[in-house]
Design a protein around this motif. Structure first.
Motif, mmCIF file in Angstrom:
data_model
loop_
_atom_site.group_PDB
_atom_site.id
_atom_site.type_symbol
_atom_site.label_atom_id
_atom_site.label_comp_id
_atom_site.label_asym_id
_atom_site.label_seq_id
_atom_site.Cartn_x
_atom_site.Cartn_y
_atom_site.Cartn_z
ATOM 1 N N HIS A 18 1.071 -1.488 0.109
ATOM 2 C CA HIS A 18 -0.102 -0.058 -0.158
ATOM 3 C C HIS A 18 0.837 1.290 -0.047
ATOM 4 O O HIS A 18 1.773 1.386 0.835
ATOM 5 C CB HIS A 18 -0.857 -0.023 1.418
ATOM 6 C CG HIS A 18 -1.631 -1.291 1.231
ATOM 7 N ND1 HIS A 18 -2.924 -0.987 0.564
ATOM 8 C CD2 HIS A 18 -1.805 -2.275 1.911
ATOM 9 C CE1 HIS A 18 -3.642 -2.198 0.989
ATOM 10 N NE2 HIS A 18 -2.954 -2.832 2.070
ATOM 11 N N LEU A 19 0.752 2.234 -0.906
ATOM 12 C CA LEU A 19 1.649 3.483 -1.107
ATOM 13 C C LEU A 19 1.782 4.053 0.274
ATOM 14 O O LEU A 19 2.655 4.304 0.919
ATOM 15 C CB LEU A 19 1.033 4.326 -2.088
ATOM 16 C CG LEU A 19 1.443 5.569 -2.297
ATOM 17 C CD1 LEU A 19 2.970 5.573 -2.489
ATOM 18 C CD2 LEU A 19 0.937 6.446 -3.215
ATOM 19 N N ASN A 20 0.636 4.409 0.864
ATOM 20 C CA ASN A 20 0.608 5.349 2.157
ATOM 21 C C ASN A 20 1.308 4.447 3.268
ATOM 22 O O ASN A 20 1.651 5.140 4.341
ATOM 23 C CB ASN A 20 -0.697 5.954 2.623
ATOM 24 C CG ASN A 20 -0.957 7.163 1.714
ATOM 25 O OD1 ASN A 20 -0.613 8.246 1.989
ATOM 26 N ND2 ASN A 20 -1.468 7.183 0.467
ATOM 27 N N GLY A 21 1.205 3.154 3.324
ATOM 28 C CA GLY A 21 1.514 2.398 4.256
ATOM 29 C C GLY A 21 3.238 2.071 4.065
ATOM 30 O O GLY A 21 3.695 1.492 4.812
ATOM 31 N N PHE A 64 -3.379 5.263 9.720
ATOM 32 C CA PHE A 64 -3.599 5.580 8.292
ATOM 33 C C PHE A 64 -4.383 7.058 8.196
ATOM 34 O O PHE A 64 -4.043 7.779 7.068
ATOM 35 C CB PHE A 64 -4.384 4.622 7.738
ATOM 36 C CG PHE A 64 -3.645 3.423 7.268
ATOM 37 C CD1 PHE A 64 -2.413 3.487 6.574
ATOM 38 C CD2 PHE A 64 -4.011 1.929 7.599
ATOM 39 C CE1 PHE A 64 -1.389 2.539 6.124
ATOM 40 C CE2 PHE A 64 -3.145 1.067 7.393
ATOM 41 C CZ PHE A 64 -1.845 1.251 6.769
ATOM 42 N N ARG A 99 -0.464 -0.554 -4.737
ATOM 43 C CA ARG A 99 -1.689 -0.390 -4.552
ATOM 44 C C ARG A 99 -1.908 1.140 -3.836
ATOM 45 O O ARG A 99 -1.009 1.419 -2.852
ATOM 46 C CB ARG A 99 -2.575 -1.424 -4.249
ATOM 47 C CG ARG A 99 -1.964 -1.865 -2.739
ATOM 48 C CD ARG A 99 -2.879 -3.235 -2.380
ATOM 49 N NE ARG A 99 -2.424 -4.260 -2.738
ATOM 50 C CZ ARG A 99 -2.902 -5.487 -2.815
ATOM 51 N NH1 ARG A 99 -3.849 -5.904 -2.301
ATOM 52 N NH2 ARG A 99 -2.426 -6.757 -3.437
ATOM 53 N N GLU A 230 -9.170 -10.829 7.232
ATOM 54 C CA GLU A 230 -8.344 -10.297 8.144
ATOM 55 C C GLU A 230 -8.848 -10.385 9.727
ATOM 56 O O GLU A 230 -8.142 -10.248 10.532
ATOM 57 C CB GLU A 230 -7.871 -8.709 7.723
ATOM 58 C CG GLU A 230 -6.908 -8.578 6.831
ATOM 59 C CD GLU A 230 -6.517 -7.177 6.582
ATOM 60 O OE1 GLU A 230 -5.514 -6.637 7.371
ATOM 61 O OE2 GLU A 230 -7.339 -6.404 6.150
ATOM 62 N N HIS A 250 -3.724 -11.926 2.810
ATOM 63 C CA HIS A 250 -3.710 -12.112 3.962
ATOM 64 C C HIS A 250 -4.384 -13.444 4.520
ATOM 65 O O HIS A 250 -3.611 -14.453 4.883
ATOM 66 C CB HIS A 250 -4.559 -11.103 4.947
ATOM 67 C CG HIS A 250 -3.806 -9.827 4.986
ATOM 68 N ND1 HIS A 250 -2.735 -9.424 5.615
ATOM 69 C CD2 HIS A 250 -4.406 -8.853 4.376
ATOM 70 C CE1 HIS A 250 -2.352 -8.281 5.489
ATOM 71 N NE2 HIS A 250 -3.138 -7.597 4.725
HETATM 72 C C1 6MZ Z 1 -6.359 -3.696 5.058
HETATM 73 C C2 6MZ Z 1 -5.099 -1.841 4.558
HETATM 74 C C3 6MZ Z 1 -3.910 -2.542 5.528
HETATM 75 O O1 6MZ Z 1 -4.348 3.422 -0.173
HETATM 76 O O2 6MZ Z 1 -3.860 5.229 1.194
HETATM 77 N N1 6MZ Z 1 -4.487 -0.701 3.987
HETATM 78 N N2 6MZ Z 1 -6.307 -2.459 4.604
HETATM 79 N N3 6MZ Z 1 -5.440 -4.075 5.969
HETATM 80 C C4 6MZ Z 1 -4.336 -3.710 5.966
HETATM 81 N N4 6MZ Z 1 -3.590 -4.512 7.022
HETATM 82 C C5 6MZ Z 1 -2.847 -3.866 8.153
HETATM 83 N N5 6MZ Z 1 -2.901 -1.805 5.236
HETATM 84 C C6 6MZ Z 1 -3.248 -0.878 4.395
HETATM 85 O O3 6MZ Z 1 -2.807 3.166 1.590
HETATM 86 C C7 6MZ Z 1 -3.085 3.085 2.843
HETATM 87 C C8 6MZ Z 1 -4.556 2.362 2.941
HETATM 88 O O4 6MZ Z 1 -4.196 1.022 2.628
HETATM 89 C C9 6MZ Z 1 -5.175 0.155 3.317
HETATM 90 C C10 6MZ Z 1 -6.130 1.155 4.074
HETATM 91 O O5 6MZ Z 1 -7.184 1.388 3.531
HETATM 92 C C11 6MZ Z 1 -5.124 2.250 4.393
HETATM 93 O O6 6MZ Z 1 -5.805 3.728 4.509
HETATM 94 P P1 6MZ Z 1 -3.290 4.012 0.382
HETATM 95 O O7 6MZ Z 1 -2.248 4.485 -0.248
#
Ligand code: 6MZ
Length: 365
Positions: A18-21, A64, A99, A230, A250
């Motif tokens: 995930h980009l923001n993660g 997030f 993503r 999850e 997951h």
């Molecule tokens: C579910 C997750 C996640 O999209 O803003 N995201 N959703 N389970 C997880 N496991 C820990 N980790 C990240 O990246 C951040 C978004 O990705 C999803 C959540 O919706 C989070 O807000 P983006 O780039």
């Protein structure tokens, strides 16, 4: 070569990031400092949360929301995208399916379209590595050396990373908003978008809300990957399987009956070891379903999920699998290579990836 270092050296494929993660902590702190100085947030409170180690799943989703406050302008979205790609490339990730959830923010003049343009601008701004984003970018030869070097004719050859994008639907979204994301994915197919993800807080949202958009994606030929189980929710897992996703992520709380369906349909599973342990999805990594899937030769790919949030790297996930489950170099290399078959990019890219792994096998095995 020590196994940890070797896991860094081998080519790797990342399918669940995930980009923001995946933002660097240092960048988050810098952004928080600027917003702190402007009085938008209290820097000390935020710094404490960003640097905390070990978070429950609900805490992650609170975080997030904070990340999204820090990354609301277009320039920042481009910057974090560029940095995330450069970080993956620096650890020899050769294919990254990144993503992100397209976001609207009226106050910042941001639409889902302009958010994605900022992401793509960030990809184009990467300068430590060649980025192959659209199909037309796949011609340059891959080079296994880490940084720009001169080849025998004195030309500069550089590392290369294939990037494809998945657009995420957040479980907080309405049906209309989810549909908008799917239509946007279709519009951006030539810009490297290859599929749709469903993610977000698993306790939020009703499965029914997402069905029209997911079915729409299927009809348009966009493959789906779904965050699945999850938390325990057998009914939702069954409904997810009814829609025939191309991959699932997951898969922590799956009952025997649904495992049977997943296994007989050979649905590849994106495995996020550190994420699952940190968010307390299981008591210990030794209990991870990786073991059963690996032993039954079920298609799977090791992934980071949120490498910033969980302070991990893809190399570290491979090292973790090797050291926890006793896999040798040959098994680890084969695991990394097998992910080629589950990418959403086309056959041309798969062929290029096969060549990369073949070259790496000669050099590293
Ligand atoms: C579910 C997750 C996640 O999209 O803003 N995201 N959703 N389970 C997880 N496991 C820990 N980790 C990240 O990246 C951040 C978004 O990705 C999803 C959540 O919706 C989070 O807000 P983006 O780039």
């Amino acid at each position: 070569m020590e196994i940890r270092e070797w896991c860094h050296e081998i080519p790797k494929i990342e399918l669940h990031a995930h980009l923001n993660g995946s933002i660097r902590d240092s960048t988050l702190l810098e952004l928080a400092k600027v917003l702190g100085e402007k009085g938008v947030i209290v820097f000390e409170d935020v710094a404490h949360v960003i640097t905390k180690n070990g978070r429950s799943l609900p805490e992650c989703f609170k975080l997030f929301d904070l990340y999204h406050i820090l990354t609301t302008d277009h320039g920042t979205v481009s910057r974090i995208t560029k940095e995330v790609v450069e970080d993956f490339a620096a650890e020899n990730v050769v294919y990254l399916e990144l993503r992100t959830t397209p976001k609207k923010n009226e106050a910042k003049g941001m639409t889902k379209q302009s958010y994605m343009k900022a992401v793509i601008d960030g990809l184009r701004a990467v300068d430590t590595v060649d980025v192959a984003l659209a199909n037309s970018d796949s011609s340059t030869d891959y080079c296994l050396e880490p940084l720009p070097i001169n080849d025998t004719q004195g030309r500069i050859r550089r590392n290369k990373i294939y990037i494809r994008l998945l657009l995420s639907i957040d479980r907080r979204e309405t049906t209309a908003s989810a549909m908008e994301t799917v239509d946007l994915a279709m519009e951006l197919k030539d810009a490297g978008v290859v599929g749709i993800d469903l993610s977000g807080n698993p306790v939020v949202g009703e499965w029914q809300t997402f069905i029209p958009a997911l079915k729409h994606a299927k009809q348009l030929g966009l493959p789906l990957t779904l965050h699945c189980a999850e938390i325990p929710n057998q009914k939702e897992v069954q409904a997810m399987l009814d829609i025939h996703p191309e991959r699932i992520g997951h898969a922590c709380f799956i009952e025997e009956e649904e495992w049977r369906r997943i296994k007989s349909a050979k649905i590849p599973v994106e495995i996020c070891l550190t994420s699952n342990v940190r968010t307390e999805r299981l008591h210990s990594i030794d209990d991870h379903h990786f073991v059963d899937l690996y032993n039954s030769k079920h298609p799977l790919a090791l992934c980071t999920d949120d490498c910033g949030l969980f302070s991990t790297t893809l190399s570290n996930e491979y090292y973790l699998a090797a050291s926890t489950f006793g896999l040798d170099k040959g098994q680890i290399f084969q695991l990394a290579r097998s992910a080629i078959e589950f990418v959403f990019a086309d056959n041309e890219v798969k062929e290029a990836l096969r060549n990369i792994f073949e070259a790496a096998e000669r050099k590293l095995m």
